[in-house]
Design an enzyme around this catalytic site. Structure first.
Site, mmCIF file in Angstrom:
data_model
loop_
_atom_site.group_PDB
_atom_site.id
_atom_site.type_symbol
_atom_site.label_atom_id
_atom_site.label_comp_id
_atom_site.label_asym_id
_atom_site.label_seq_id
_atom_site.Cartn_x
_atom_site.Cartn_y
_atom_site.Cartn_z
ATOM 1 N N SER A 192 0.834 -1.210 0.000
ATOM 2 C CA SER A 192 0.000 0.000 0.000
ATOM 3 C C SER A 192 0.865 1.254 0.000
ATOM 4 C CB SER A 192 -0.912 0.030 1.227
ATOM 5 O OG SER A 192 -1.778 -1.067 1.223
HETATM 6 N N1 SAM Z 1 -0.943 -4.590 4.180
HETATM 7 C C1 SAM Z 1 -0.277 -4.934 2.958
HETATM 8 C C2 SAM Z 1 1.131 -4.367 2.887
HETATM 9 O O1 SAM Z 1 1.519 -3.588 3.763
HETATM 10 O O2 SAM Z 1 1.880 -4.746 1.965
HETATM 11 C C3 SAM Z 1 -1.132 -4.502 1.779
HETATM 12 C C4 SAM Z 1 -1.243 -5.583 0.782
HETATM 13 S S1 SAM Z 1 -2.394 -5.494 -0.536
HETATM 14 C C5 SAM Z 1 -2.944 -3.848 -0.721
HETATM 15 C C6 SAM Z 1 -3.803 -6.379 0.104
HETATM 16 C C7 SAM Z 1 -3.532 -7.812 0.496
HETATM 17 O O3 SAM Z 1 -4.760 -8.393 0.920
HETATM 18 C C8 SAM Z 1 -3.003 -8.706 -0.631
HETATM 19 O O4 SAM Z 1 -1.784 -9.275 -0.239
HETATM 20 C C9 SAM Z 1 -4.082 -9.769 -0.792
HETATM 21 O O5 SAM Z 1 -3.584 -11.036 -1.147
HETATM 22 C C10 SAM Z 1 -4.714 -9.774 0.590
HETATM 23 N N2 SAM Z 1 -6.075 -10.307 0.659
HETATM 24 C C11 SAM Z 1 -7.099 -10.171 -0.217
HETATM 25 N N3 SAM Z 1 -8.186 -10.821 0.215
HETATM 26 C C12 SAM Z 1 -7.847 -11.378 1.411
HETATM 27 C C13 SAM Z 1 -8.555 -12.185 2.352
HETATM 28 N N4 SAM Z 1 -9.820 -12.554 2.171
HETATM 29 N N5 SAM Z 1 -7.891 -12.590 3.465
HETATM 30 C C14 SAM Z 1 -6.601 -12.228 3.685
HETATM 31 N N6 SAM Z 1 -5.890 -11.475 2.810
HETATM 32 C C15 SAM Z 1 -6.513 -11.050 1.698
#
Ligand code: SAM
Length: 224
Positions: free
Chosen positions: A72
C-alpha cells in the site's frame, strides 16, 4: 510467481534520509498522529520491495509485490493506522498481510498484532521477513481473513487492507466494546474508507473518510 530477488536488509544513511523526507511529506498531506509518523520513520520500507523497484521505496506510491498484489501507499498505511487511534498494547487484527509492511508499522506502534494473508507465497515471505526484522506479529495465518479470526477475537482494532463489497458481519462481531474496524468499502474501482466503532450496548457507529483504491478483498465475505 513471487520474485525471490528481494532487497537486502541493510538500512543505510541514504535510506534513513529518504524516510525522513517521506515522514515530512505525510505530515504535509495531513497525517497528524506523531506516533504514526514515528513508526513510519522507524520501519525500513525498502526491505519489503523487490530489487527492481527499490529506488522507489520512499515515494508515496503503491508498488507491485508479486502474486498480482501491491504494497500500500505510505499515506494509506499512515491514514488507516491513524484512524485506529488505539493506545500501545491494543490487540489489532490486520487482514491482508501482503508484503508485511503495514504489519511492521503496527508492531512498531506497540500493538499486539494478528495478521491474515490469503496468498500462500506472500504469507510465507512476509512471515520470514518480519522475523528477520525483529517485527513479528503475535500470530500470522494464511487463509481467508474476510471472516476474521474468531478463535483470537475480540480485537480492539481490525484493519482491512483490501477493498470489500460491504462490511462483513463476522468482522463487526469480532470487535471488543469500543473496538474499531477500518475498512475500504465500494466497488472494484474505488472504495470509501469506513470506520465502524462498537458502541456500549452493542450498536455500531459508522464514519466515512474519503476515497481510496485497493486491490479486491477475496474470500467468502469479499469478492469471492
Ligand atoms: N498490508 C499490505 C502491505 O503492507 O503490503 C497490503 C497488501 S495489498 C494492498 C492487500 C492484500 O490483501 C493482498 O496481499 C491480498 O492477497 C490480501 N487479501 C485479499 N483478500 C484477502 C482475504 N480474504 N484474506 C486475507 N488477505 C486477503
Amino acid at each position: 510467481m513471487i520474485n525471490p530477488d528481494f532487497a537486502p536488509l541493510d538500512d543505510t544513511y541514504r535510506h534513513r534520509g529518504l524516510r525522513r523526507q517521506l515522514v515530512l511529506e505525510l505530515g504535509r498531506k495531513g497525517i497528524a498522529d506523531a506516533r504514526v509518523l514515528e513508526a513510519i520513520g522507524a520501519v525500513p520500507r525498502h526491505v519489503f520491495f523487490e530489487t527492481a523497484f527499490i529506488n522507489h521505496a520512499y515515494e508515496d506510491k503503491a508498488f507491485p509485490i508479486g502474486a498480482g498484489q501491491t504494497i500500500s501507499q505510505p499515506y494509506t498505511v499512515a491514514r488507516q493506522t491513524e484512524l485506529l487511534g488505539l493506545p500501545a498494547g491494543a490487540k489489532v487484527l490486520e487482514i491482508g498481510t501482503g508484503s508485511g509492511y503495514q504489519c511492521a508499522v503496527l508492531v512498531q506502534m506497540g500493538y499486539k498484532v494478528f495478521t491474515i494473508e490469503y496468498q500462500p507465497e506472500l504469507a510465507r515471505r512476509s512471515k520470514r521477513l518480519l522475523q528477520r526484522l525483529g517485527l513479528s506479529p503475535a500470530d500470522a495465518l494464511q487463509g481467508d481473513g474476510s471472516q476474521g479470526w474468531p478463535t483470537r477475537a475480540p480485537f480492539d482494532g481490525i484493519l482491512v487492507t483490501a477493498g470489500a463489497p460491504g462490511v462483513p458481519e463476522a468482522l463487526r462481531s469480532q470487535l471488543a466494546p469500543g473496538g474499531k474496524l477500518i475498512i475500504p468499502v465500494g466497488d472494484l474501482q474505488k472504495q470509501e474508507m469506513l470506520r465502524v466503532t462498537r458502541q456500549p450496548g452493542g450498536t455500531f457507529a459508522e464514519e466515512r473518510f474519503g476515497g481510496f483504491r485497493f486491490v479486491p478483498l477475496k474470500g467468502t465475505q469479499g469478492w469471492g
